[in-house]
Design a protein around this motif. Structure first.
Motif, PDB file in Angstrom:
ATOM      1  N   PHE A 259      47.544  16.143  24.237  1.00  0.00           N
ATOM      2  CA  PHE A 259      47.097  15.289  25.341  1.00  0.00           C
ATOM      3  C   PHE A 259      47.274  15.733  26.667  1.00  0.00           C
ATOM      4  O   PHE A 259      46.353  15.379  27.589  1.00  0.00           O
ATOM      5  CB  PHE A 259      48.323  14.019  25.031  1.00  0.00           C
ATOM      6  CG  PHE A 259      47.850  12.890  26.088  1.00  0.00           C
ATOM      7  CD1 PHE A 259      46.755  11.820  25.783  1.00  0.00           C
ATOM      8  CD2 PHE A 259      48.465  12.733  27.245  1.00  0.00           C
ATOM      9  CE1 PHE A 259      46.577  10.833  26.754  1.00  0.00           C
ATOM     10  CE2 PHE A 259      48.408  11.748  28.192  1.00  0.00           C
ATOM     11  CZ  PHE A 259      47.439  10.809  27.971  1.00  0.00           C
ATOM     12  N   ALA A 260      48.229  16.679  26.907  1.00  0.00           N
ATOM     13  CA  ALA A 260      48.346  17.247  28.195  1.00  0.00           C
ATOM     14  C   ALA A 260      47.095  18.170  28.689  1.00  0.00           C
ATOM     15  O   ALA A 260      46.802  18.148  29.626  1.00  0.00           O
ATOM     16  CB  ALA A 260      49.779  17.922  28.322  1.00  0.00           C
ATOM     17  N   ASP A 261      46.681  18.734  27.534  1.00  0.00           N
ATOM     18  CA  ASP A 261      45.737  19.707  27.784  1.00  0.00           C
ATOM     19  C   ASP A 261      44.403  18.929  28.327  1.00  0.00           C
ATOM     20  O   ASP A 261      43.568  19.236  29.088  1.00  0.00           O
ATOM     21  CB  ASP A 261      45.205  20.580  26.536  1.00  0.00           C
ATOM     22  CG  ASP A 261      46.093  21.430  26.215  1.00  0.00           C
ATOM     23  OD1 ASP A 261      47.098  21.942  27.210  1.00  0.00           O
ATOM     24  OD2 ASP A 261      46.222  21.905  24.886  1.00  0.00           O
ATOM     25  N   GLY A 262      44.138  17.707  27.639  1.00  0.00           N
ATOM     26  CA  GLY A 262      43.141  16.859  27.934  1.00  0.00           C
ATOM     27  C   GLY A 262      43.343  16.275  29.122  1.00  0.00           C
ATOM     28  O   GLY A 262      42.337  16.116  29.998  1.00  0.00           O
ATOM     29  N   VAL A 263      44.555  15.751  29.873  1.00  0.00           N
ATOM     30  CA  VAL A 263      45.000  15.419  31.083  1.00  0.00           C
ATOM     31  C   VAL A 263      44.689  16.597  32.226  1.00  0.00           C
ATOM     32  O   VAL A 263      44.055  16.277  33.199  1.00  0.00           O
ATOM     33  CB  VAL A 263      46.334  15.129  31.151  1.00  0.00           C
ATOM     34  CG1 VAL A 263      46.772  14.776  32.522  1.00  0.00           C
ATOM     35  CG2 VAL A 263      46.808  13.704  30.287  1.00  0.00           C
ATOM     36  N   GLY A 264      44.842  17.733  31.862  1.00  0.00           N
ATOM     37  CA  GLY A 264      44.488  18.612  32.928  1.00  0.00           C
ATOM     38  C   GLY A 264      42.956  19.083  33.051  1.00  0.00           C
ATOM     39  O   GLY A 264      42.686  19.008  34.089  1.00  0.00           O
ATOM     40  N   LEU A 265      42.266  18.773  31.911  1.00  0.00           N
ATOM     41  CA  LEU A 265      40.674  18.677  31.964  1.00  0.00           C
ATOM     42  C   LEU A 265      40.406  17.258  32.966  1.00  0.00           C
ATOM     43  O   LEU A 265      39.570  17.510  33.676  1.00  0.00           O
ATOM     44  CB  LEU A 265      40.011  18.708  30.983  1.00  0.00           C
ATOM     45  CG  LEU A 265      40.162  19.885  30.073  1.00  0.00           C
ATOM     46  CD1 LEU A 265      39.697  19.879  28.744  1.00  0.00           C
ATOM     47  CD2 LEU A 265      39.699  21.319  30.773  1.00  0.00           C
ATOM     48  N   ALA A 266      41.132  16.388  32.657  1.00  0.00           N
ATOM     49  CA  ALA A 266      40.690  15.109  33.348  1.00  0.00           C
ATOM     50  C   ALA A 266      40.891  15.205  34.796  1.00  0.00           C
ATOM     51  O   ALA A 266      40.306  14.903  35.934  1.00  0.00           O
ATOM     52  CB  ALA A 266      41.390  13.963  32.801  1.00  0.00           C
TER      53      ALA A 266
END
Length: 391
Positions: A259-266
């Motif tokens: 989830f944190a990886d996806g947040v970084g992309l967002a």
């Protein structure tokens, strides 16, 4: 500025099916303990279990004892029927709990995809900070904290606590007043330096954590993960499962890492959008300034395109040098031409690649220079002035 979210969003944290499984586990372990009391060489503690993982661990202890007891009772008389029945009961219950955990994780994996899709829907940075804790609630965590990292200092920006919005506000307030520090709190230091998610057990007895936040939240176990943007850690995520039938485990830690990886992309997407918008506004201001520099002090000697495509393009327009339209700049004349053709402010903005605010400014200037009361009157004057003159 702090952004708080509370109980109005997110899914319920209680799992009634899990609660039933916990009760059944306590009853089963109690039955095993009663059997062990008759065995002077064995002890099977019968204490309450509060998470599904703890239930699995206790059932495994009971299963090992029953297997040993069954092996010892084998002989001419055959296996002990009471022990055998209890062993089947323990094994069946452990299997049911394991299946429940697998189903929950499968459902959470599907929800993870939906959550990240929502975060990538073009949200601004403030909106992202409000939405992230809610999405963690959707993933089944009862409490979550989103912090930003500046240098070696991290401080909460938003929080989610199921059914306790006041605690969410308190966590942000206390964490902002007493920020964490990399190098002082071990879990957060590991997150930043190794750039991976962590799992913290028995936080109450850990001296190298953020004591004020842990004490306020009465946190037992929690997971944390770094948010990385362009190779730099810019924030931290924390979650736990307080008052739930399950505790955070290694699977939750890995889920939070994804989830944190996806947040970084967002975050990267949001920052690109902010920079693009800023550059667009700067470009529009430059174009407007160029228009005023070159065309603001005199009329445009080239004829404007007719609003009606059927009009004859070869018609000359003496009004452009000395008539009412001669007061308009080139850009204002373009705006008026589109306006007279029935275009809305948004239509004009799209055609001229400017903002609607810039179009509104030009429209006001056109109305003032033409002495028109409204858009319709300005359009009528444009048509009258550009109508071909008879030979």
């Amino acid at each position: 500025m702090t952004d708080l979210v509370g109980e109005e969003s997110g899914r319920p944290c209680e799992d009634h099916d899990a609660s039933v499984l916990l009760v059944r586990t306590e009853e089963t372990i109690s039955a095993v303990a009663d059997l062990a009391r008759r065995d002077p060489d064995a002890t099977v503690p019968a204490y309450a279990v509060d998470t599904l993982q703890a239930a699995v661990d206790r059932l495994r202890v009971g299963e090992r004892y029953l297997r040993r007891r069954l092996a010892e009772s084998g002989g001419a008389a055959g296996p002990d029927a009471e022990v055998l029945a209890l062993l089947v009961r323990v094994q069946s219950l452990r299997l049911v709990i394991s299946e429940a955990q697998v189903h929950r994780r499968a459902a959470v994996t599907a929800e993870l995809h939906r959550s990240l899709t929502r975060l990538r829907s073009g949200l601004s940075m403030p909106d992202l900070l409000r939405q992230i804790p809610l999405e963690l609630g959707q993933l089944g965590f009862s409490r979550s904290l989103v912090s930003d990292l500046r240098g070696t200092t991290w401080a909460p920006r938003s929080a989610f606590v199921h059914y306790d919005e006041s605690l969410a506000a308190a966590l942000v307030e206390v964490g902002s007043a007493i920020p964490g520090r990399i190098g002082r709190e071990v879990p957060e230091t590991e997150m930043v330096r190794a750039r991976h998610s962590v799992l913290v057990r028995d936080a109450q007895n850990n001296p190298r954590i953020h004591r004020e936040l842990i004490s306020l939240a009465d946190t037992r176990d929690y997971a944390g993960a770094p948010v990385v943007v362009h190779g730099t850690v810019v924030g931290l995520l924390h979650v736990d499962r307080y008052d739930q039938a399950d505790a955070v485990d290694s699977a939750d830690r890995d889920l939070l890492g994804l989830f944190a990886d996806g947040v970084g992309l967002a975050f990267e997407r949001a920052r690109y959008q902010e920079r693009f918008s800023a550059l667009k506004r700067q470009f529009e201001r430059q174009i407007t300034g160029i228009d005023e520099l070159f065309y603001g002090s005199g009329g445009w000697n080239a004829p404007a395109e007719p609003a009606d495509p059927q009009q004859i393009e070869q018609v000359t327009h003496p009004y452009l040098s000395g008539g009412p339209l001669g007061e308009l700049t080139r850009r204002e004349l373009e705006v008026l031409r589109h306006l007279a053709g029935g275009a809305t402010n948004q239509d004009i903005a799209d055609r001229l690649v400017v903002s609607t605010g810039t179009v509104k400014t030009h429209v006001k200037s056109v109305l003032r220079k033409l002495g028109a009361a409204n858009r319709a009157e300005a359009a009528a004057r444009f048509h009258a002035l550009t109508r071909p003159h008879p030979a």
